[in-house]
Enzyme design. Structure first.
Site, short mmCIF file in Angstrom:
data_model
loop_
_atom_site.label_atom_id
_atom_site.label_comp_id
_atom_site.label_asym_id
_atom_site.label_seq_id
_atom_site.Cartn_x
_atom_site.Cartn_y
_atom_site.Cartn_z
N GLU A 1 0.79 -1.23 0.00
CA GLU A 1 0.00 0.00 0.00
C GLU A 1 0.82 1.28 0.00
OE1 GLU A 1 -2.80 -0.18 3.23
OE2 GLU A 1 -3.85 -1.89 2.41
N GLU B 1 -5.55 -8.51 1.22
CA GLU B 1 -6.20 -8.12 2.47
C GLU B 1 -7.68 -7.86 2.23
OE1 GLU B 1 -4.53 -4.78 4.65
OE2 GLU B 1 -2.49 -5.49 4.27
C1 FCB Z 1 -4.40 -1.86 5.68
C2 FCB Z 1 -3.02 -2.21 6.18
C3 FCB Z 1 -3.01 -3.23 7.29
C4 FCB Z 1 -4.17 -3.04 8.25
C5 FCB Z 1 -5.47 -2.90 7.51
C6 FCB Z 1 -6.68 -2.74 8.40
O1 FCB Z 1 -4.38 -0.58 5.13
O2 FCB Z 1 -2.24 -2.72 5.14
O3 FCB Z 1 -1.76 -3.17 7.91
O4 FCB Z 1 -3.90 -1.99 9.07
O5 FCB Z 1 -5.41 -1.82 6.63
#
Ligand code: FCB
Length: 444
Positions: free
Chosen positions: A170, A353
């Protein structure tokens, strides 16, 4: 709910579809005194930056408990574990490898391999060594070369232990939240800072990937980006235009250069002071082919035209939200994947994620996280629909394996499918985690 439901014929019900759980070094490791300080240590020590005033000194005490945590991961029946390496644990002040830090990851990766769990390793999940920040951090072009050097040393030392490398997690968060909005470490502000750090991060990705092609030619090498799709509040041309611009600014800024070698059109709106210096060859490095693209998705934003705010977000009042205030809107997950697929020639996608924060309570040895289970149910089905629509998705990681240090929110926001009692460091699989295991076990 005892298990997530998906249509019988879904690819997501097949064994070839990879499932995993994800974490990041600073959020779980603790043992801060056995590594160099990083920007998040400094940020945590600055009054008012972390909601509950906490820090990453102990976190989930994973450095001590990692073998138990691997038992836990294995017990969930996952195919893969996504973790990040701590740059300040692996590299010393003189730029050489830290043998103790290296040994920790070697042991962990060997143990994962012994258990037949694929390692998805992120090389940078936001914990920049503080001494590099002291020299300008991601505002300094040289940090990209420091990153490449770190990647070279670490990937050479780890040999063939790593199934997949992602250079960065990210870069939007590192650059925008860290250098433009001041919400994350190092807490700087200003559009110029945000856009310059973004360019150096993307350059670091390109340089790092080039190194990996040599040092880890058999690993699946790529990049992880996050997306918050942008919707117009109404059908008015003004709202639509704002949503389109916001999408360029927050999302496409990181994807488009990687896919096409060009920043979005919005780049031309930056003043000369705000523009990053792009040197000859940068965009070619940034747009090298990827083996995979990691996509992180949580929620969407709705925008409206507003004279005082360039990108004014509208709160959707009656929408269901998670404990962190993020709207639950699975349609955006589908829209995101299908629109990316239409726009670009994508490499294979892994959802690296996806998950939800909940105000979880441990009661009688159980955590009944009803909303999180619903969240997963809805998003797995949206993903299934995107696959049906032709998007090449090969795997999915739940964020997160366990509750952990949620950055500026501290420990107050729980994203785990496993509950962590921070007083005892006891882990308890939540209902959402049991449902995940059942889905994984039921695959054919
Ligand atoms: C993302 C991050 C991760 C976590 C989630 C909720 O942006 O990559 O580390 O904090 O959000």
């Amino acid at each position: 709910m005892s298990m997530y439901q998906l249509p019988e014929h879904s690819l997501l019900r097949k064994k070839q579809f990879l499932y995993g759980v994800a974490t990041a070094s600073f959020q779980i490791e603790g043992a801060a005194d056995s590594r160099l300080p990083c920007i998040w240590d400094t940020f945590c020590a600055t009054a008012g930056k972390i909601k509950d005033g906490s820090d990453g000194k102990t976190a989930c005490d994973h450095l001590r408990l990692w073998r138990d945590d691997l038992d836990l991961i294995e017990s969930l029946g996952v195919d893969a574990y996504r973790l990040s390496l701590s740059w300040p644990r692996l590299i010393q002040l003189d730029g050489e490898l830290n043998p103790a830090g290296l040994q920790f990851y070697i042991d962990l990766l060997d143990e994962l391999k012994a258990r037949n769990i694929k390692s998805f390793v992120t090389l940078y999940h936001w914990d920049l060594p503080q001494h590099l920040e002291d020299k300008g951090g991601w505002l300094n072009r040289d940090t990209a070369y420091k990153f490449a050097d770190y990647v070279e040393k670490v990937s050479t030392a780890l040999g063939d232990r790593v199934y997949s490398y992602a250079t960065l997690n990210e870069p939007f968060c590192s650059s925008f939240l860290g250098y433009e909005a001041g919400i994350h470490a190092p807490g700087l502000t200003g559009r110029g800072n945000g856009r310059k750090s973004a360019h150096h991060l993307l350059l670091a990705h390109g340089l790092g990937l080039q190194v990996l092609r040599r040092t880890a030619p058999h690993s699946l090498n790529g990049l992880v980006l996050n997306f918050t799709p942008c919707y117009p509040h109404t059908d008015s041309p003004a709202d639509k235009a704002v949503a389109e611009q916001a999408d360029q600014y927050y999302n496409q800024w990181y994807l488009q250069p990687v896919m096409t070698g060009q920043y979005p059109e919005y780049f031309n709106r930056l003043t000369d002071e705000e523009k990053p210096v792009i040197e000859a060859g940068d965009m070619a490095l940034i747009s090298q082919p990827l083996d995979f693209l990691g996509v992180n998705f949580y929620t969407r934003h709705v925008y409206t035209a507003n004279a005082d705010h360039e990108f004014a977000v509208v709160e959707i009042k009656d929408a269901e939200k998670t404990d962190i205030g993020w709207e639950i809107y699975p349609q955006a997950f589908y829209d995101l994947l299908t629109s990316m697929h239409q726009k670009y020639k994508l490499p294979p996608i892994y959802i690296t994620e996806n998950g939800a924060a909940g105000a979880d309570k441990l009661e009688n040895g159980q955590v009944q996280d009803e909303q999180r289970q619903r969240y997963y149910q809805l998003h797995l089905n949206a993903l299934h629909q995107a696959v049906e629509a032709g998007v090449n998705v090969q795997g999915y990681f739940a964020w997160s394996l366990m509750d952990n240090f949620e950055w500026a929110e501290g420990y107050s926001k729980r994203f785990g499918i496993v509950y962590v009692d921070y007083n005892t460091q006891q882990r308890t699989i939540k209902q959402s985690g049991h449902a995940y295991r059942q889905l994984l076990q039921s695959r054919v």
